[in-house]
Motif scaffolding. Sequence first.
Motif, PDB file in Angstrom:
ATOM      1  N   LEU A 106       9.842   9.842   4.873  1.00 49.62           N
ATOM      2  CA  LEU A 106       8.761  10.099   5.815  1.00 49.62           C
ATOM      3  C   LEU A 106       9.270   9.877   7.240  1.00 49.62           C
ATOM      4  N   GLY A 107       9.010  10.831   8.107  1.00 47.15           N
ATOM      5  CA  GLY A 107       9.332  10.653   9.509  1.00 47.15           C
ATOM      6  C   GLY A 107       8.152  10.084  10.262  1.00 47.15           C
ATOM      7  N   TRP A 108       8.358   9.816  11.542  1.00 46.79           N
ATOM      8  CA  TRP A 108       7.281   9.296  12.387  1.00 46.79           C
ATOM      9  C   TRP A 108       7.503   9.745  13.820  1.00 46.79           C
ATOM     10  N   ASP A 109       6.418   9.768  14.578  1.00 49.25           N
ATOM     11  CA  ASP A 109       6.513  10.241  15.954  1.00 49.25           C
ATOM     12  C   ASP A 109       5.357   9.670  16.764  1.00 49.25           C
ATOM     13  N   ILE A 110       5.513   9.743  18.078  1.00 47.32           N
ATOM     14  CA  ILE A 110       4.428   9.431  19.011  1.00 47.32           C
ATOM     15  C   ILE A 110       4.284  10.624  19.935  1.00 47.32           C
ATOM     16  N   GLY A 164       0.848  -1.191   0.000  1.00 50.17           N
ATOM     17  CA  GLY A 164       0.000   0.000   0.000  1.00 50.17           C
ATOM     18  C   GLY A 164       0.875   1.231   0.000  1.00 50.17           C
ATOM     19  N   SER A 165       0.316   2.375   0.382  1.00 58.63           N
ATOM     20  CA  SER A 165       1.140   3.576   0.500  1.00 58.63           C
ATOM     21  C   SER A 165       2.165   3.358   1.611  1.00 58.63           C
ATOM     22  N   GLN A 166       3.270   4.081   1.527  1.00 55.10           N
ATOM     23  CA  GLN A 166       4.319   3.890   2.533  1.00 55.10           C
ATOM     24  C   GLN A 166       3.841   4.278   3.926  1.00 55.10           C
ATOM     25  N   GLY A 196       3.304   9.180   0.749  1.00 52.23           N
ATOM     26  CA  GLY A 196       4.306   8.308   0.165  1.00 52.23           C
ATOM     27  C   GLY A 196       3.745   7.563  -1.035  1.00 52.23           C
ATOM     28  N   ILE A 197       4.609   6.849  -1.735  1.00 51.93           N
ATOM     29  CA  ILE A 197       4.205   6.125  -2.937  1.00 51.93           C
ATOM     30  C   ILE A 197       3.736   4.717  -2.586  1.00 51.93           C
ATOM     31  N   ALA A 198       3.124   4.044  -3.557  1.00 50.97           N
ATOM     32  CA  ALA A 198       2.739   2.644  -3.374  1.00 50.97           C
ATOM     33  C   ALA A 198       4.003   1.797  -3.243  1.00 50.97           C
ATOM     34  N   ASP A 199       4.003   0.872  -2.286  1.00 50.25           N
ATOM     35  CA  ASP A 199       5.201   0.106  -1.997  1.00 50.25           C
ATOM     36  C   ASP A 199       4.800  -1.207  -1.321  1.00 50.25           C
ATOM     37  N   LYS A 200       5.790  -2.056  -1.059  1.00 57.32           N
ATOM     38  CA  LYS A 200       5.558  -3.309  -0.358  1.00 57.32           C
ATOM     39  C   LYS A 200       6.755  -3.614   0.525  1.00 57.32           C
ATOM     40  N   TRP A 201       6.487  -3.926   1.791  1.00 58.09           N
ATOM     41  CA  TRP A 201       7.547  -4.261   2.733  1.00 58.09           C
ATOM     42  C   TRP A 201       7.148  -5.520   3.495  1.00 58.09           C
ATOM     43  N   ARG A 202       8.155  -6.256   3.925  1.00 55.73           N
ATOM     44  CA  ARG A 202       7.901  -7.439   4.734  1.00 55.73           C
ATOM     45  C   ARG A 202       8.930  -7.519   5.848  1.00 55.73           C
TER      46      ARG A 202
END
Length: 385
Positions: free
Chosen positions: A175-179, A114-116, A150-156
């Motif tokens: 892309l960053g991330w936070d809580i 899906g999207s990143q 983000g773009i369409a991608d796939k991660w495992r």
Amino acid sequence: MDTLPIRIIDKDFNLLAEIDNYESLIFIRRFYKVGEFELHININKSYTDKLVDGNLILLGNKLNKVGIIMHRENTYDQNGEPTDTLLIKGPTLKGLCNRRLMVPSNGGYDSFEGSQEAIMKYFVEKNCVNSIDISRKISNLLIAENKNRGIADKWRSRYENLADKLTEIGEYANLGWDINLDFNNNKFVFDIIQGRNLTADQELLPPVIFSVNFENLKSRHYIDSSLNHKNVGYCGGKGDNENRLIQQVGEVSGFDRIESFIDCSQAEDVTELKTIGNQKLDELKKIKSFEVGIIPYGSFNYELDYDLGDIITAQDKNLGVTMNSRIIEFKEIYEVNGFNLEAIFGTNIPNLLDKIKNMAKQQFSTAITGTGGNAITNIDGGSFV
């Protein structure tokens, strides 16, 4: 700016104390990685008994500046004698994701397409919020609405550290991330950060340019390195020896071509093999980093005109450098005599711990797939990731 008051709360959001007379506080915010903090305070001051493992510190009313206390010690002087100074350390609230591995539900790999942004939020959902094993759920943690950035991608993944994987995906996706804290609802909120384009090349927003000539920098340390750079990868999929599926990623030729073998033995098909190969090759890109001391309230105001994740223009005419770079780290230093701000623009510089983690991850990947034996025997050569 004087020392910023800190509030101490427990994991259930109960306010325990407020302290504004500490000796020093260093708070490091990071765009991709988990940040950290370090507090120095005289143990005889009020409420130091609340600075214990598991409690949280909140800088003023900044809901995006929260740390988890995980270390407490009395410091020693140069003669080895104990002092009255208490040292408190821990990760930022993002460190909650350091507490989880990425456990697959079917015994194989856990993957998502899906999207990143959706991928990153899926992995947090599966391992922290709605895990099949209820003992893995983190109370009060929720995930913000997915905006499909983000773009369409796939991660495992399979049994990797969740925070490390989010960092890996984020660096690849920009892309960053936070809580952050949501005090109104007593929740911890996981979300994605994208940052703004504030470079001199765009006209939509007021540009932010950091330069010694503009008197908004106090110091700078510039690194441009390709010592560990690779730009063409031969990606090994399933199979052994001459029966192993190999695909190339990267198209550089001639003198500038730098090759590496990339273990992608978890890939299910050629498409996924190339996808994983490109993701891993991105980890071997050139390093361009600008470490600077910023005058936080000079020509631009910190957290108003620019903030973590924004892309700015950095210049040093003496070095002949002009680069449009993302702000990936801020170090806020609060002391009795004032406030100092340091920043890193550009690319993360891998440290020894990063390299050890990467080596261990590859060895574990090879062990659980039972393929790619060469990845273990050749890893000391430095050309495998």
